[in-house]
Design an enzyme around this catalytic site. Structure first.
Site, PDB file in Angstrom:
ATOM      1  N   LYS A  22       0.841  -1.210   0.000  1.00  0.00           N
ATOM      2  CA  LYS A  22       0.000   0.000   0.000  1.00  0.00           C
ATOM      3  C   LYS A  22       0.870   1.252   0.000  1.00  0.00           C
ATOM      4  O   LYS A  22       0.661   2.160  -0.794  1.00  0.00           O
ATOM      5  CB  LYS A  22      -0.882  -0.006   1.260  1.00  0.00           C
ATOM      6  CG  LYS A  22      -1.528   1.325   1.563  1.00  0.00           C
ATOM      7  CD  LYS A  22      -2.455   1.260   2.755  1.00  0.00           C
ATOM      8  CE  LYS A  22      -1.821   1.514   4.099  1.00  0.00           C
ATOM      9  NZ  LYS A  22      -1.471   2.921   4.368  1.00  0.00           N
ATOM     10  N   ASN A  23       1.859   1.285   0.901  1.00  0.00           N
ATOM     11  CA  ASN A  23       2.628   2.515   1.075  1.00  0.00           C
ATOM     12  C   ASN A  23       3.665   2.731  -0.017  1.00  0.00           C
ATOM     13  O   ASN A  23       4.419   3.712   0.018  1.00  0.00           O
ATOM     14  CB  ASN A  23       3.238   2.565   2.474  1.00  0.00           C
ATOM     15  CG  ASN A  23       2.144   2.715   3.536  1.00  0.00           C
ATOM     16  OD1 ASN A  23       0.998   3.041   3.203  1.00  0.00           O
ATOM     17  ND2 ASN A  23       2.478   2.465   4.787  1.00  0.00           N
ATOM     18  N   ARG A  92      -4.708  10.818   3.968  1.00  0.00           N
ATOM     19  CA  ARG A  92      -3.671  11.847   4.126  1.00  0.00           C
ATOM     20  C   ARG A  92      -2.624  11.799   3.026  1.00  0.00           C
ATOM     21  O   ARG A  92      -2.036  12.822   2.684  1.00  0.00           O
ATOM     22  CB  ARG A  92      -2.925  11.654   5.445  1.00  0.00           C
ATOM     23  CG  ARG A  92      -3.729  11.715   6.677  1.00  0.00           C
ATOM     24  CD  ARG A  92      -2.837  11.412   7.859  1.00  0.00           C
ATOM     25  NE  ARG A  92      -1.732  12.370   7.917  1.00  0.00           N
ATOM     26  CZ  ARG A  92      -1.803  13.564   8.462  1.00  0.00           C
ATOM     27  NH1 ARG A  92      -2.915  13.948   9.017  1.00  0.00           N
ATOM     28  NH2 ARG A  92      -0.768  14.368   8.464  1.00  0.00           N
ATOM     29  N   ASP A 116      -5.180  13.228  13.275  1.00  0.00           N
ATOM     30  CA  ASP A 116      -5.989  12.016  13.255  1.00  0.00           C
ATOM     31  C   ASP A 116      -5.770  11.262  14.560  1.00  0.00           C
ATOM     32  O   ASP A 116      -5.204  11.804  15.506  1.00  0.00           O
ATOM     33  CB  ASP A 116      -5.714  11.156  12.018  1.00  0.00           C
ATOM     34  CG  ASP A 116      -4.273  10.669  11.948  1.00  0.00           C
ATOM     35  OD1 ASP A 116      -3.558  10.778  12.967  1.00  0.00           O
ATOM     36  OD2 ASP A 116      -3.862  10.187  10.891  1.00  0.00           O
ATOM     37  N   ASP A 305       3.862   0.565  12.396  1.00  0.00           N
ATOM     38  CA  ASP A 305       2.650  -0.082  11.879  1.00  0.00           C
ATOM     39  C   ASP A 305       2.592  -1.571  12.207  1.00  0.00           C
ATOM     40  O   ASP A 305       1.659  -2.263  11.795  1.00  0.00           O
ATOM     41  CB  ASP A 305       2.527   0.131  10.367  1.00  0.00           C
ATOM     42  CG  ASP A 305       2.220   1.582  10.036  1.00  0.00           C
ATOM     43  OD1 ASP A 305       1.703   2.288  10.915  1.00  0.00           O
ATOM     44  OD2 ASP A 305       2.530   2.002   8.916  1.00  0.00           O
ATOM     45  N   VAL A 327       7.256   6.992  17.043  1.00  0.00           N
ATOM     46  CA  VAL A 327       6.951   7.628  15.760  1.00  0.00           C
ATOM     47  C   VAL A 327       5.693   8.491  15.849  1.00  0.00           C
ATOM     48  O   VAL A 327       5.672   9.606  15.332  1.00  0.00           O
ATOM     49  CB  VAL A 327       6.831   6.570  14.639  1.00  0.00           C
ATOM     50  CG1 VAL A 327       6.441   7.218  13.314  1.00  0.00           C
ATOM     51  CG2 VAL A 327       8.146   5.813  14.497  1.00  0.00           C
TER      52      VAL A 327
HETATM   53  N1  EPU Z   1       6.017  14.496  11.123  1.00  0.00           N
HETATM   54  C1  EPU Z   1       6.164  15.796  11.525  1.00  0.00           C
HETATM   55  N2  EPU Z   1       6.313  16.764  10.573  1.00  0.00           N
HETATM   56  C2  EPU Z   1       6.313  16.470   9.239  1.00  0.00           C
HETATM   57  C3  EPU Z   1       6.148  15.122   8.826  1.00  0.00           C
HETATM   58  C4  EPU Z   1       6.004  14.155   9.802  1.00  0.00           C
HETATM   59  O1  EPU Z   1       6.173  16.097  12.721  1.00  0.00           O
HETATM   60  O2  EPU Z   1       6.451  17.382   8.426  1.00  0.00           O
HETATM   61  C5  EPU Z   1       5.832  13.438  12.142  1.00  0.00           C
HETATM   62  C6  EPU Z   1       4.458  12.804  12.045  1.00  0.00           C
HETATM   63  O3  EPU Z   1       3.478  13.564  12.733  1.00  0.00           O
HETATM   64  C7  EPU Z   1       4.684  11.449  12.672  1.00  0.00           C
HETATM   65  C8  EPU Z   1       6.129  11.141  12.265  1.00  0.00           C
HETATM   66  O4  EPU Z   1       6.718  12.378  11.888  1.00  0.00           O
HETATM   67  O5  EPU Z   1       4.591  11.534  14.049  1.00  0.00           O
HETATM   68  C9  EPU Z   1       6.265  10.143  11.124  1.00  0.00           C
HETATM   69  O6  EPU Z   1       5.568  10.616  10.013  1.00  0.00           O
HETATM   70  P1  EPU Z   1       5.964  10.212   8.526  1.00  0.00           P
HETATM   71  O7  EPU Z   1       5.952  11.468   7.716  1.00  0.00           O
HETATM   72  O8  EPU Z   1       7.194   9.395   8.529  1.00  0.00           O
HETATM   73  O9  EPU Z   1       4.733   9.293   8.111  1.00  0.00           O
HETATM   74  P2  EPU Z   1       3.750   9.439   6.884  1.00  0.00           P
HETATM   75  O10 EPU Z   1       4.496   9.635   5.624  1.00  0.00           O
HETATM   76  O11 EPU Z   1       2.670  10.403   7.225  1.00  0.00           O
HETATM   77  C10 EPU Z   1       3.828   6.892   6.344  1.00  0.00           C
HETATM   78  C11 EPU Z   1       2.839   5.767   6.210  1.00  0.00           C
HETATM   79  C12 EPU Z   1       2.276   5.387   7.555  1.00  0.00           C
HETATM   80  C13 EPU Z   1       3.432   5.009   8.473  1.00  0.00           C
HETATM   81  C14 EPU Z   1       4.456   6.145   8.549  1.00  0.00           C
HETATM   82  C15 EPU Z   1       5.668   5.808   9.378  1.00  0.00           C
HETATM   83  C16 EPU Z   1       1.930   6.088   4.020  1.00  0.00           C
HETATM   84  C17 EPU Z   1       0.755   6.422   3.188  1.00  0.00           C
HETATM   85  N3  EPU Z   1       1.766   6.172   5.329  1.00  0.00           N
HETATM   86  O12 EPU Z   1       3.102   7.992   6.884  1.00  0.00           O
HETATM   87  O13 EPU Z   1       1.454   4.247   7.329  1.00  0.00           O
HETATM   88  O14 EPU Z   1       2.931   4.731   9.758  1.00  0.00           O
HETATM   89  O15 EPU Z   1       4.883   6.476   7.229  1.00  0.00           O
HETATM   90  O16 EPU Z   1       6.347   4.716   8.833  1.00  0.00           O
HETATM   91  O17 EPU Z   1       2.976   5.717   3.528  1.00  0.00           O
HETATM   92  C18 EPU Z   1      -0.270   2.688   7.677  1.00  0.00           C
HETATM   93  O18 EPU Z   1       0.079   2.154   6.614  1.00  0.00           O
HETATM   94  O19 EPU Z   1      -1.096   2.162   8.468  1.00  0.00           O
HETATM   95  C19 EPU Z   1       0.307   4.002   8.024  1.00  0.00           C
HETATM   96  C20 EPU Z   1      -0.230   4.809   8.942  1.00  0.00           C
END
Ligand code: EPU
Length: 415
Positions: A22-23, A92, A116, A305, A327
Protein backbone atom coordinates in the site's frame (compact mmCIF):
# COMPACT_ATOMS: atom_id res chain seq x y z
CA UNK A 1 -20.70 -1.06 9.18
CA UNK A 2 -19.05 -4.45 8.68
CA UNK A 3 -17.65 -6.71 11.36
CA UNK A 4 -15.19 -9.56 11.43
CA UNK A 5 -16.22 -12.56 13.54
CA UNK A 6 -13.44 -14.85 14.68
CA UNK A 7 -13.48 -17.86 16.96
CA UNK A 8 -10.14 -18.35 18.65
CA UNK A 9 -8.16 -21.43 19.51
CA UNK A 10 -7.28 -22.81 16.08
CA UNK A 11 -3.57 -22.74 15.22
CA UNK A 12 -3.06 -21.34 11.70
CA UNK A 13 -1.09 -23.33 9.20
CA UNK A 14 -0.07 -22.88 5.56
CA UNK A 15 1.38 -20.47 2.99
CA UNK A 16 0.52 -16.91 2.08
CA UNK A 17 1.74 -14.97 -0.97
CA UNK A 18 2.03 -11.29 -0.15
CA UNK A 19 0.57 -8.58 -2.40
CA UNK A 20 2.17 -5.25 -3.31
CA UNK A 21 2.71 -2.59 -0.66
CA UNK A 22 0.00 0.00 0.00
CA UNK A 23 2.63 2.51 1.08
CA UNK A 24 4.48 2.07 -2.21
CA UNK A 25 1.65 1.93 -4.74
CA UNK A 26 -0.01 5.12 -3.44
CA UNK A 27 3.20 7.07 -4.08
CA UNK A 28 3.77 5.40 -7.45
CA UNK A 29 0.35 6.61 -8.59
CA UNK A 30 1.30 10.17 -7.62
CA UNK A 31 4.69 9.86 -9.37
CA UNK A 32 2.82 9.15 -12.60
CA UNK A 33 1.53 12.72 -12.61
CA UNK A 34 5.11 13.80 -13.37
CA UNK A 35 4.87 12.92 -17.08
CA UNK A 36 1.98 12.54 -19.51
CA UNK A 37 1.30 9.14 -21.07
CA UNK A 38 0.16 5.64 -20.17
CA UNK A 39 1.53 3.68 -17.21
CA UNK A 40 1.01 0.12 -16.00
CA UNK A 41 1.50 -0.98 -12.38
CA UNK A 42 1.56 -4.67 -11.47
CA UNK A 43 1.14 -6.41 -8.12
CA UNK A 44 -1.36 -3.78 -6.99
CA UNK A 45 -3.44 -4.82 -3.98
CA UNK A 46 -7.24 -4.66 -4.13
CA UNK A 47 -7.51 -2.21 -1.21
CA UNK A 48 -9.60 0.87 -0.54
CA UNK A 49 -6.68 3.31 -0.39
CA UNK A 50 -5.77 2.51 -4.00
CA UNK A 51 -9.36 3.36 -5.00
CA UNK A 52 -9.13 6.63 -3.06
CA UNK A 53 -5.83 7.53 -4.74
CA UNK A 54 -7.61 6.68 -8.03
CA UNK A 55 -10.22 9.31 -7.11
CA UNK A 56 -7.45 11.84 -6.38
CA UNK A 57 -5.88 11.17 -9.78
CA UNK A 58 -9.32 11.40 -11.46
CA UNK A 59 -9.82 14.77 -9.81
CA UNK A 60 -6.46 15.94 -11.14
CA UNK A 61 -7.46 14.80 -14.63
CA UNK A 62 -5.81 11.36 -15.02
CA UNK A 63 -7.75 8.14 -15.63
CA UNK A 64 -7.11 4.98 -13.60
CA UNK A 65 -8.35 1.57 -14.67
CA UNK A 66 -7.92 -1.48 -12.47
CA UNK A 67 -8.05 -5.09 -13.67
CA UNK A 68 -7.29 -7.52 -10.86
CA UNK A 69 -3.76 -6.70 -9.72
CA UNK A 70 -2.97 -4.35 -12.61
CA UNK A 71 -3.67 -0.63 -12.59
CA UNK A 72 -3.29 1.41 -15.77
CA UNK A 73 -3.07 5.16 -15.51
CA UNK A 74 -3.48 7.63 -18.38
CA UNK A 75 -2.02 11.01 -17.58
CA UNK A 76 -2.98 13.90 -19.89
CA UNK A 77 -0.84 16.87 -20.92
CA UNK A 78 -2.88 19.30 -18.89
CA UNK A 79 -3.77 18.73 -15.23
CA UNK A 80 -6.10 20.28 -12.66
CA UNK A 81 -3.56 20.72 -9.82
CA UNK A 82 -5.89 20.31 -6.87
CA UNK A 83 -6.79 17.94 -4.03
CA UNK A 84 -9.91 19.05 -2.14
CA UNK A 85 -10.59 18.42 1.54
CA UNK A 86 -13.01 15.55 0.93
CA UNK A 87 -10.14 13.52 -0.61
CA UNK A 88 -7.38 14.62 1.78
CA UNK A 89 -9.71 13.79 4.67
CA UNK A 90 -10.29 10.30 3.28
CA UNK A 91 -6.57 9.73 2.87
CA UNK A 92 -3.67 11.85 4.13
CA UNK A 93 -1.32 10.48 1.45
CA UNK A 94 -3.19 12.80 -0.96
CA UNK A 95 -0.82 15.58 0.17
CA UNK A 96 1.96 13.91 -1.81
CA UNK A 97 0.54 15.46 -4.95
CA UNK A 98 1.99 18.74 -3.67
CA UNK A 99 5.58 17.96 -4.68
CA UNK A 100 4.62 16.25 -7.92
CA UNK A 101 2.28 19.01 -9.09
CA UNK A 102 4.65 21.81 -8.11
CA UNK A 103 7.29 20.08 -10.22
CA UNK A 104 5.07 19.35 -13.20
CA UNK A 105 2.62 22.30 -13.27
CA UNK A 106 4.32 24.89 -11.05
CA UNK A 107 1.34 25.20 -8.72
CA UNK A 108 -1.00 23.16 -6.51
CA UNK A 109 -4.00 23.67 -4.25
CA UNK A 110 -4.18 21.02 -1.55
CA UNK A 111 -6.43 21.05 1.52
CA UNK A 112 -4.33 21.01 4.68
CA UNK A 113 -4.72 17.65 6.44
CA UNK A 114 -5.72 17.90 10.08
CA UNK A 115 -4.73 15.54 12.87
CA UNK A 116 -5.99 12.02 13.26
CA UNK A 117 -6.11 9.24 15.83
CA UNK A 118 -2.31 9.06 15.84
CA UNK A 119 -1.88 12.70 16.93
CA UNK A 120 -1.55 16.07 15.22
CA UNK A 121 0.59 14.80 12.29
CA UNK A 122 1.97 18.09 10.96
CA UNK A 123 3.54 18.50 7.49
CA UNK A 124 6.01 21.26 8.33
CA UNK A 125 8.99 19.30 7.03
CA UNK A 126 7.32 18.79 3.64
CA UNK A 127 6.69 22.54 3.34
CA UNK A 128 10.10 23.69 4.66
CA UNK A 129 11.90 21.48 2.16
CA UNK A 130 9.75 22.59 -0.77
CA UNK A 131 10.26 26.22 0.28
CA UNK A 132 14.01 25.71 0.20
CA UNK A 133 13.55 24.55 -3.40
CA UNK A 134 11.70 27.76 -4.31
CA UNK A 135 8.04 26.99 -3.52
CA UNK A 136 5.82 29.60 -1.90
CA UNK A 137 2.82 28.65 0.25
CA UNK A 138 -0.22 30.52 1.39
CA UNK A 139 -2.86 29.01 3.63
CA UNK A 140 -6.32 30.33 2.74
CA UNK A 141 -9.52 28.94 4.17
CA UNK A 142 -7.86 25.64 5.06
CA UNK A 143 -6.34 25.20 1.60
CA UNK A 144 -2.61 25.39 0.90
CA UNK A 145 -2.02 27.40 -2.24
CA UNK A 146 1.42 26.48 -3.53
CA UNK A 147 3.36 27.99 -6.37
CA UNK A 148 6.90 28.10 -7.66
CA UNK A 149 7.18 31.54 -9.29
CA UNK A 150 10.74 30.89 -10.50
CA UNK A 151 10.48 27.11 -10.82
CA UNK A 152 12.02 24.61 -8.39
CA UNK A 153 15.79 24.52 -7.93
CA UNK A 154 17.86 21.77 -6.37
CA UNK A 155 19.42 22.46 -2.97
CA UNK A 156 20.73 20.75 0.19
CA UNK A 157 17.93 19.76 2.55
CA UNK A 158 18.43 18.09 5.91
CA UNK A 159 15.29 16.71 7.56
CA UNK A 160 14.75 17.06 11.31
CA UNK A 161 13.34 13.53 11.36
CA UNK A 162 13.39 10.87 8.63
CA UNK A 163 9.74 11.45 7.70
CA UNK A 164 8.52 9.09 4.99
CA UNK A 165 6.04 11.55 3.50
CA UNK A 166 8.43 14.54 3.58
CA UNK A 167 11.19 12.52 1.90
CA UNK A 168 8.75 11.40 -0.80
CA UNK A 169 7.26 14.84 -1.42
CA UNK A 170 10.77 16.29 -1.81
CA UNK A 171 11.91 13.44 -4.03
CA UNK A 172 8.89 13.90 -6.31
CA UNK A 173 9.64 17.63 -6.54
CA UNK A 174 13.40 17.19 -7.02
CA UNK A 175 13.32 14.90 -10.05
CA UNK A 176 12.14 17.76 -12.31
CA UNK A 177 13.91 20.62 -10.47
CA UNK A 178 16.94 22.33 -11.98
CA UNK A 179 20.26 21.10 -10.61
CA UNK A 180 21.07 18.81 -7.74
CA UNK A 181 18.98 18.18 -4.62
CA UNK A 182 20.41 16.36 -1.62
CA UNK A 183 18.00 15.07 1.00
CA UNK A 184 19.87 14.32 4.24
CA UNK A 185 18.42 12.32 7.15
CA UNK A 186 16.04 10.84 4.56
CA UNK A 187 13.63 8.01 5.34
CA UNK A 188 15.12 4.65 4.28
CA UNK A 189 11.94 2.62 3.77
CA UNK A 190 11.96 -0.13 1.10
CA UNK A 191 8.79 1.44 -0.37
CA UNK A 192 10.71 4.67 -0.88
CA UNK A 193 13.51 2.80 -2.63
CA UNK A 194 10.81 1.24 -4.84
CA UNK A 195 9.47 4.72 -5.65
CA UNK A 196 12.97 5.85 -6.63
CA UNK A 197 13.29 2.80 -8.83
CA UNK A 198 10.07 3.71 -10.67
CA UNK A 199 11.28 7.32 -11.02
CA UNK A 200 14.59 6.12 -12.47
CA UNK A 201 12.68 3.90 -14.92
CA UNK A 202 10.87 7.10 -15.95
CA UNK A 203 14.23 8.74 -16.68
CA UNK A 204 14.95 10.43 -13.34
CA UNK A 205 18.42 10.47 -11.81
CA UNK A 206 17.99 9.39 -8.19
CA UNK A 207 20.87 7.93 -6.18
CA UNK A 208 20.99 6.62 -2.64
CA UNK A 209 17.27 5.88 -2.07
CA UNK A 210 17.12 3.38 0.79
CA UNK A 211 20.01 5.14 2.55
CA UNK A 212 19.82 8.29 4.65
CA UNK A 213 21.26 10.53 1.91
CA UNK A 214 19.38 10.76 -1.36
CA UNK A 215 20.87 12.67 -4.28
CA UNK A 216 18.73 13.75 -7.18
CA UNK A 217 19.99 15.35 -10.37
CA UNK A 218 17.01 17.11 -11.93
CA UNK A 219 16.09 16.31 -15.54
CA UNK A 220 13.95 18.47 -17.88
CA UNK A 221 11.30 15.82 -18.48
CA UNK A 222 10.30 12.25 -17.71
CA UNK A 223 8.42 9.60 -19.64
CA UNK A 224 5.95 6.85 -18.61
CA UNK A 225 7.12 3.44 -17.39
CA UNK A 226 5.68 0.13 -16.21
CA UNK A 227 6.51 -1.17 -12.76
CA UNK A 228 5.90 -4.07 -10.40
CA UNK A 229 5.14 -2.91 -6.85
CA UNK A 230 7.40 -4.16 -4.04
CA UNK A 231 5.85 -6.63 -1.53
CA UNK A 232 3.93 -5.32 1.46
CA UNK A 233 6.13 -6.08 4.48
CA UNK A 234 3.38 -4.95 6.85
CA UNK A 235 0.93 -7.47 5.40
CA UNK A 236 3.67 -10.13 5.59
CA UNK A 237 4.44 -9.24 9.20
CA UNK A 238 0.77 -9.14 10.19
CA UNK A 239 0.12 -12.69 8.91
CA UNK A 240 3.32 -13.89 10.57
CA UNK A 241 2.13 -12.48 13.92
CA UNK A 242 -1.37 -13.90 13.37
CA UNK A 243 0.09 -17.39 12.91
CA UNK A 244 2.48 -16.95 15.84
CA UNK A 245 -0.26 -15.71 18.19
CA UNK A 246 -2.43 -18.69 17.29
CA UNK A 247 0.45 -21.05 18.13
CA UNK A 248 0.55 -22.11 14.47
CA UNK A 249 3.00 -21.89 11.59
CA UNK A 250 3.14 -19.96 8.34
CA UNK A 251 5.31 -19.58 5.30
CA UNK A 252 5.17 -16.10 3.79
CA UNK A 253 6.09 -16.00 0.10
CA UNK A 254 7.18 -13.11 -2.10
CA UNK A 255 8.64 -10.85 0.60
CA UNK A 256 12.30 -10.26 1.39
CA UNK A 257 12.67 -11.09 5.12
CA UNK A 258 15.32 -8.33 5.27
CA UNK A 259 12.40 -5.84 5.11
CA UNK A 260 11.26 -7.20 8.49
CA UNK A 261 14.64 -7.75 10.08
CA UNK A 262 13.84 -6.15 13.43
CA UNK A 263 10.28 -7.50 13.59
CA UNK A 264 11.41 -11.09 12.89
CA UNK A 265 14.26 -10.73 15.37
CA UNK A 266 11.77 -9.77 18.09
CA UNK A 267 9.45 -12.65 17.14
CA UNK A 268 12.39 -15.02 17.38
CA UNK A 269 13.40 -13.62 20.77
CA UNK A 270 9.79 -14.13 21.91
CA UNK A 271 10.14 -17.84 21.16
CA UNK A 272 9.08 -18.12 17.51
CA UNK A 273 10.97 -20.43 15.25
CA UNK A 274 11.94 -18.31 12.20
CA UNK A 275 13.45 -19.49 8.91
CA UNK A 276 14.52 -17.08 6.18
CA UNK A 277 15.09 -17.42 2.43
CA UNK A 278 15.70 -14.81 -0.30
CA UNK A 279 12.08 -13.86 -0.77
CA UNK A 280 10.27 -15.98 1.80
CA UNK A 281 10.29 -16.72 5.49
CA UNK A 282 8.47 -19.04 7.84
CA UNK A 283 7.41 -18.53 11.44
CA UNK A 284 6.22 -21.07 13.99
CA UNK A 285 4.66 -19.64 17.13
CA UNK A 286 5.39 -20.71 20.73
CA UNK A 287 2.68 -21.85 23.13
CA UNK A 288 3.05 -18.50 24.90
CA UNK A 289 5.57 -15.80 23.92
CA UNK A 290 8.36 -14.59 26.15
CA UNK A 291 8.07 -10.88 27.01
CA UNK A 292 10.00 -8.37 24.86
CA UNK A 293 11.09 -4.76 25.09
CA UNK A 294 10.53 -2.95 21.81
CA UNK A 295 10.91 0.64 20.60
CA UNK A 296 9.32 1.72 17.33
CA UNK A 297 11.67 3.67 15.08
CA UNK A 298 11.97 4.68 11.44
CA UNK A 299 13.21 1.89 9.12
CA UNK A 300 15.21 -0.26 9.71
CA UNK A 301 13.91 -0.04 13.28
CA UNK A 302 10.80 -1.80 14.52
CA UNK A 303 7.90 -0.45 12.41
CA UNK A 304 5.21 1.57 14.17
CA UNK A 305 2.65 -0.08 11.88
CA UNK A 306 3.55 -3.44 13.45
CA UNK A 307 3.23 -2.11 17.02
CA UNK A 308 -0.46 -2.95 17.70
CA UNK A 309 -0.15 -6.44 16.16
CA UNK A 310 2.99 -7.13 18.24
CA UNK A 311 1.25 -5.97 21.42
CA UNK A 312 -1.68 -8.30 20.60
CA UNK A 313 0.84 -11.15 20.36
CA UNK A 314 2.64 -10.14 23.59
CA UNK A 315 -0.67 -9.81 25.47
CA UNK A 316 -0.36 -13.55 26.26
CA UNK A 317 3.37 -13.44 27.11
CA UNK A 318 4.77 -15.14 30.17
CA UNK A 319 5.90 -11.82 31.67
CA UNK A 320 5.88 -8.04 31.20
CA UNK A 321 6.85 -6.35 27.93
CA UNK A 322 7.58 -2.67 27.38
CA UNK A 323 6.73 -1.23 23.97
CA UNK A 324 7.77 2.39 23.36
CA UNK A 325 6.05 4.29 20.55
CA UNK A 326 8.51 6.81 19.13
CA UNK A 327 6.95 7.63 15.76
CA UNK A 328 3.42 8.76 16.66
CA UNK A 329 2.24 10.86 19.57
CA UNK A 330 -0.91 8.81 20.06
CA UNK A 331 -1.40 5.30 18.78
CA UNK A 332 -3.00 3.74 21.79
CA UNK A 333 -6.76 3.50 21.17
CA UNK A 334 -6.58 -0.24 20.49
CA UNK A 335 -5.29 -0.85 24.04
CA UNK A 336 -8.65 -0.28 25.71
CA UNK A 337 -10.15 -2.77 23.24
CA UNK A 338 -7.48 -5.41 24.02
CA UNK A 339 -8.09 -4.89 27.73
CA UNK A 340 -11.78 -5.64 27.17
CA UNK A 341 -10.57 -9.03 25.94
CA UNK A 342 -8.80 -9.61 29.25
CA UNK A 343 -5.38 -8.19 28.39
CA UNK A 344 -3.53 -6.25 31.09
CA UNK A 345 -2.01 -3.27 29.29
CA UNK A 346 -1.30 0.25 30.54
CA UNK A 347 0.25 3.30 28.97
CA UNK A 348 2.65 5.70 30.61
CA UNK A 349 3.41 8.53 28.19
CA UNK A 350 4.82 6.89 25.05
CA UNK A 351 5.34 3.57 26.86
CA UNK A 352 2.99 0.61 26.66
CA UNK A 353 3.35 -1.79 29.57
CA UNK A 354 2.02 -5.20 28.59
CA UNK A 355 1.63 -7.61 31.49
CA UNK A 356 1.12 -10.97 29.86
CA UNK A 357 -2.01 -12.92 30.79
CA UNK A 358 -2.61 -16.63 30.39
CA UNK A 359 -5.78 -16.28 28.40
CA UNK A 360 -7.70 -13.69 26.40
CA UNK A 361 -11.45 -14.02 26.09
CA UNK A 362 -13.34 -13.02 22.97
CA UNK A 363 -15.79 -10.11 23.01
CA UNK A 364 -17.00 -7.23 20.82
CA UNK A 365 -14.30 -4.69 20.06
CA UNK A 366 -13.95 -1.56 17.91
CA UNK A 367 -11.50 -1.76 14.96
CA UNK A 368 -10.24 1.88 15.40
CA UNK A 369 -7.80 1.95 12.40
CA UNK A 370 -6.10 -0.40 9.91
CA UNK A 371 -3.41 -1.85 12.17
CA UNK A 372 -5.61 -1.80 15.27
CA UNK A 373 -8.28 -3.83 13.46
CA UNK A 374 -5.57 -6.29 12.36
CA UNK A 375 -4.23 -6.47 15.94
CA UNK A 376 -7.67 -7.14 17.41
CA UNK A 377 -8.25 -9.91 14.88
CA UNK A 378 -4.90 -11.41 15.91
CA UNK A 379 -5.99 -11.23 19.55
CA UNK A 380 -9.26 -12.90 18.53
CA UNK A 381 -7.37 -15.79 16.92
CA UNK A 382 -5.52 -16.36 20.20
CA UNK A 383 -8.54 -15.80 22.47
CA UNK A 384 -11.01 -18.24 23.91
CA UNK A 385 -14.48 -17.93 22.32
CA UNK A 386 -15.90 -15.45 19.83
CA UNK A 387 -14.50 -12.01 19.03
CA UNK A 388 -16.36 -9.50 16.87
CA UNK A 389 -14.20 -6.72 15.44
CA UNK A 390 -16.50 -3.85 14.49
CA UNK A 391 -15.63 -1.17 11.90
CA UNK A 392 -13.85 -3.84 9.90
CA UNK A 393 -13.76 -1.50 6.87
CA UNK A 394 -10.48 -0.20 8.26
CA UNK A 395 -8.93 -3.52 7.23
CA UNK A 396 -9.95 -2.92 3.60
CA UNK A 397 -7.68 0.12 3.48
CA UNK A 398 -4.55 -1.99 3.65
CA UNK A 399 -5.22 -5.73 3.37
CA UNK A 400 -6.54 -7.43 0.24
CA UNK A 401 -8.64 -10.49 1.11
CA UNK A 402 -7.74 -10.43 4.82
CA UNK A 403 -10.56 -12.67 6.07
CA UNK A 404 -10.27 -15.17 3.18
CA UNK A 405 -6.51 -15.40 3.69
CA UNK A 406 -6.90 -16.19 7.39
CA UNK A 407 -9.70 -18.67 6.65
CA UNK A 408 -7.45 -20.45 4.11
CA UNK A 409 -4.86 -20.75 6.87
CA UNK A 410 -7.44 -22.56 8.99
CA UNK A 411 -8.97 -19.74 11.04
CA UNK A 412 -12.64 -19.91 12.00
CA UNK A 413 -13.40 -16.43 10.69
CA UNK A 414 -15.97 -14.61 8.58
CA UNK A 415 -17.11 -11.14 7.71
N1 EPU B 1 6.02 14.50 11.12
C1 EPU B 1 6.16 15.80 11.53
N2 EPU B 1 6.31 16.76 10.57
C2 EPU B 1 6.31 16.47 9.24
C3 EPU B 1 6.15 15.12 8.83
C4 EPU B 1 6.00 14.15 9.80
O1 EPU B 1 6.17 16.10 12.72
O2 EPU B 1 6.45 17.38 8.43
C5 EPU B 1 5.83 13.44 12.14
C6 EPU B 1 4.46 12.80 12.04
O3 EPU B 1 3.48 13.56 12.73
C7 EPU B 1 4.68 11.45 12.67
C8 EPU B 1 6.13 11.14 12.26
O4 EPU B 1 6.72 12.38 11.89
O5 EPU B 1 4.59 11.53 14.05
C9 EPU B 1 6.26 10.14 11.12
O6 EPU B 1 5.57 10.62 10.01
P1 EPU B 1 5.96 10.21 8.53
O7 EPU B 1 5.95 11.47 7.72
O8 EPU B 1 7.19 9.40 8.53
O9 EPU B 1 4.73 9.29 8.11
P2 EPU B 1 3.75 9.44 6.88
O10 EPU B 1 4.50 9.63 5.62
O11 EPU B 1 2.67 10.40 7.23
C10 EPU B 1 3.83 6.89 6.34
C11 EPU B 1 2.84 5.77 6.21
C12 EPU B 1 2.28 5.39 7.55
C13 EPU B 1 3.43 5.01 8.47
C14 EPU B 1 4.46 6.14 8.55
C15 EPU B 1 5.67 5.81 9.38
C16 EPU B 1 1.93 6.09 4.02
C17 EPU B 1 0.75 6.42 3.19
N3 EPU B 1 1.77 6.17 5.33
O12 EPU B 1 3.10 7.99 6.88
O13 EPU B 1 1.45 4.25 7.33
O14 EPU B 1 2.93 4.73 9.76
O15 EPU B 1 4.88 6.48 7.23
O16 EPU B 1 6.35 4.72 8.83
O17 EPU B 1 2.98 5.72 3.53
C18 EPU B 1 -0.27 2.69 7.68
O18 EPU B 1 0.08 2.15 6.61
O19 EPU B 1 -1.10 2.16 8.47
C19 EPU B 1 0.31 4.00 8.02
C20 EPU B 1 -0.23 4.81 8.94
Amino acid sequence: MDSIRVIGGRPLSGEVAVHGAKNAVLKHMVAMLLAPGRYRLENVPGILDVDIMGEVLDHVGATCTRRESVVEVDVPESLNPEAPLELVRKMRASILILGALLARVGSARVALPGGDDFGSRPIGMHLDGLEQMGAVFELRHGVLEASAPNGLAGTDIFLEFPSVGATENLLLAAVLATGKTTIGNAAREPELADLASLLNQMGAKVDGAGTSTIEVMGVPSLSPADHKVVADRLVAGTYALAAAASGGEITVLGCDPGFLRMELRKMQAAGCDVERGDDWFSVTGPERPEPQDIATLPYPGFHTDMHPQMVAFLARATGTSLVTENVYAARFRYIGELNRMGADIQTDGQHVVVRGVEELSGCEVDGCDIRAAAALTIAGLAAEGETIVHDAEHIDRGYDGFVDTLRNLGADIDR
